[in-house]
Design a protein around this motif. Structure first.
Motif, PDB file in Angstrom:
ATOM      1  N   UNK A  60      -2.485  -3.519   9.081  1.00  0.00           N
ATOM      2  CA  UNK A  60      -1.453  -4.524   9.333  1.00  0.00           C
ATOM      3  C   UNK A  60      -0.475  -4.614   8.168  1.00  0.00           C
ATOM      4  N   UNK A  61      -0.703  -3.850   7.103  1.00  0.00           N
ATOM      5  CA  UNK A  61       0.134  -3.894   5.905  1.00  0.00           C
ATOM      6  C   UNK A  61       1.562  -3.457   6.252  1.00  0.00           C
ATOM      7  N   UNK A  62       2.554  -4.357   6.117  1.00  0.00           N
ATOM      8  CA  UNK A  62       3.925  -4.011   6.502  1.00  0.00           C
ATOM      9  C   UNK A  62       4.486  -2.824   5.721  1.00  0.00           C
ATOM     10  N   UNK A  63       4.158  -2.723   4.432  1.00  0.00           N
ATOM     11  CA  UNK A  63       4.657  -1.612   3.617  1.00  0.00           C
ATOM     12  C   UNK A  63       4.137  -0.283   4.153  1.00  0.00           C
ATOM     13  N   UNK A  64       2.843  -0.239   4.480  1.00  0.00           N
ATOM     14  CA  UNK A  64       2.258   0.991   5.014  1.00  0.00           C
ATOM     15  C   UNK A  64       2.853   1.325   6.377  1.00  0.00           C
ATOM     16  N   UNK A  65       2.919   0.344   7.253  1.00  0.00           N
ATOM     17  CA  UNK A  65       3.418   0.585   8.608  1.00  0.00           C
ATOM     18  C   UNK A  65       4.879   1.036   8.597  1.00  0.00           C
ATOM     19  N   UNK A  66       5.653   0.566   7.615  1.00  0.00           N
ATOM     20  CA  UNK A  66       7.061   0.960   7.545  1.00  0.00           C
ATOM     21  C   UNK A  66       7.229   2.427   7.155  1.00  0.00           C
ATOM     22  N   UNK A  67       6.170   3.036   6.621  1.00  0.00           N
ATOM     23  CA  UNK A  67       6.230   4.436   6.210  1.00  0.00           C
ATOM     24  C   UNK A  67       5.798   5.390   7.327  1.00  0.00           C
ATOM     25  N   UNK A  68       5.424   4.843   8.486  1.00  0.00           N
ATOM     26  CA  UNK A  68       4.901   5.658   9.584  1.00  0.00           C
ATOM     27  C   UNK A  68       5.758   5.512  10.828  1.00  0.00           C
ATOM     28  N   UNK A  69       5.652   6.518  11.682  1.00  0.00           N
ATOM     29  CA  UNK A  69       6.249   6.459  13.012  1.00  0.00           C
ATOM     30  C   UNK A  69       5.082   6.420  13.992  1.00  0.00           C
ATOM     31  N   UNK A  70       4.893   5.270  14.645  1.00  0.00           N
ATOM     32  CA  UNK A  70       3.720   5.081  15.494  1.00  0.00           C
ATOM     33  C   UNK A  70       4.159   4.823  16.933  1.00  0.00           C
TER      34      UNK A  70
ATOM     35  N   UNK B 114       0.854  -1.173   0.000  1.00  0.00           N
ATOM     36  CA  UNK B 114       0.000   0.000   0.000  1.00  0.00           C
ATOM     37  C   UNK B 114       0.903   1.240   0.000  1.00  0.00           C
ATOM     38  N   UNK B 115       0.650   2.133  -0.924  1.00  0.00           N
ATOM     39  CA  UNK B 115       1.393   3.398  -1.005  1.00  0.00           C
ATOM     40  C   UNK B 115       0.629   4.465  -0.231  1.00  0.00           C
ATOM     41  N   UNK B 116       1.363   5.300   0.516  1.00  0.00           N
ATOM     42  CA  UNK B 116       0.752   6.356   1.324  1.00  0.00           C
ATOM     43  C   UNK B 116       1.147   7.727   0.805  1.00  0.00           C
ATOM     44  N   UNK B 117       0.218   8.648   0.971  1.00  0.00           N
ATOM     45  CA  UNK B 117       0.516  10.060   0.704  1.00  0.00           C
ATOM     46  C   UNK B 117       0.154  10.826   1.967  1.00  0.00           C
ATOM     47  N   UNK B 118       1.147  11.439   2.578  1.00  0.00           N
ATOM     48  CA  UNK B 118       0.963  12.201   3.814  1.00  0.00           C
ATOM     49  C   UNK B 118       0.074  13.401   3.531  1.00  0.00           C
ATOM     50  N   UNK B 119      -1.006  13.553   4.305  1.00  0.00           N
ATOM     51  CA  UNK B 119      -1.881  14.724   4.165  1.00  0.00           C
ATOM     52  C   UNK B 119      -1.618  15.744   5.260  1.00  0.00           C
ATOM     53  N   UNK B 120      -1.317  15.278   6.470  1.00  0.00           N
ATOM     54  CA  UNK B 120      -1.043  16.233   7.528  1.00  0.00           C
ATOM     55  C   UNK B 120      -1.131  15.609   8.904  1.00  0.00           C
TER      56      UNK B 120
ATOM     57  N   UNK C  33      -3.386  10.129   6.299  1.00  0.00           N
ATOM     58  CA  UNK C  33      -2.763   9.745   5.038  1.00  0.00           C
ATOM     59  C   UNK C  33      -3.846   9.346   4.037  1.00  0.00           C
ATOM     60  N   UNK C  34      -3.594   9.580   2.769  1.00  0.00           N
ATOM     61  CA  UNK C  34      -4.402   9.009   1.687  1.00  0.00           C
ATOM     62  C   UNK C  34      -3.624   7.803   1.164  1.00  0.00           C
ATOM     63  N   UNK C  35      -4.345   6.780   0.675  1.00  0.00           N
ATOM     64  CA  UNK C  35      -3.674   5.591   0.152  1.00  0.00           C
ATOM     65  C   UNK C  35      -3.974   5.438  -1.336  1.00  0.00           C
ATOM     66  N   UNK C  36      -3.291   4.488  -1.951  1.00  0.00           N
ATOM     67  CA  UNK C  36      -3.544   4.171  -3.350  1.00  0.00           C
ATOM     68  C   UNK C  36      -4.696   3.171  -3.492  1.00  0.00           C
TER      69      UNK C  36
END
Length: 139
Positions: free
Chosen positions: A95-105, A1-7, A19-22
């Motif tokens: 739970x998507x590893x690709x998405x979670x790797x793009x975030x700091x949680x 899953x690709x993410x686009x940071x909105x704010x 975030x918005x996703x693809x």
């Protein structure tokens, strides 16, 4: 899953993020809910959870071409306004590893996925709105 940071709405120690996703969805990163009285009001299905976020977080929807957080209605269980003036947003646990790797949680936060059509529906006025509450033209 690709993410686009909105704010995000950052204050010291607080970092709810949108975030918005693809996949025609939004990811809402917010505070985990521990208040039992609030959790008891929600019907959370298997694979879902809820997060609490400041209402201002949805002003970032404008970066995705939507009206900036002007919710015309709130609909259980997707979104609830708390007495403290925050939103509780319910959705699928991310739970998507690709998405979670793009975030700091941080440990006290989690992320839910909500469909874009569901968010858009909250931004629109319901069909058949009560016309009696609209100002009548002066005669």
């Amino acid at each position: 899953m690709k993410l686009r940071f909105l704010g995000k709405n950052s204050k010291v120690g607080d970092c709810p993020t949108l975030y918005a996703t693809d996949r025609d969805t939004y990811l809402v990163q917010g505070w985990k809910i521990f208040a039992n009285d609030l959790l008891m009001q929600l019907e959370v299905s298997e694979g879902e959870t809820a997060v609490e976020v400041p209402t201002e977080l949805f002003e970032h929807l404008a970066k995705d071409g939507l009206p900036a957080g002007e919710f015309r209605r709130l609909e259980d269980p997707l979104m609830v306004l708390t007495p403290g003036g925050t939103y509780v947003v319910q959705g699928r646990v991310v739970t998507d590893p690709e998405a979670l790797s793009q975030m700091s949680i941080p440990d006290y936060e989690t992320v839910v996925e909500v469909s874009k059509p569901a968010i858009v529906a909250l931004l629109e006025e319901p069909r058949g709105a009560d016309l009696q509450h609209r100002p009548q033209p002066a005669h």
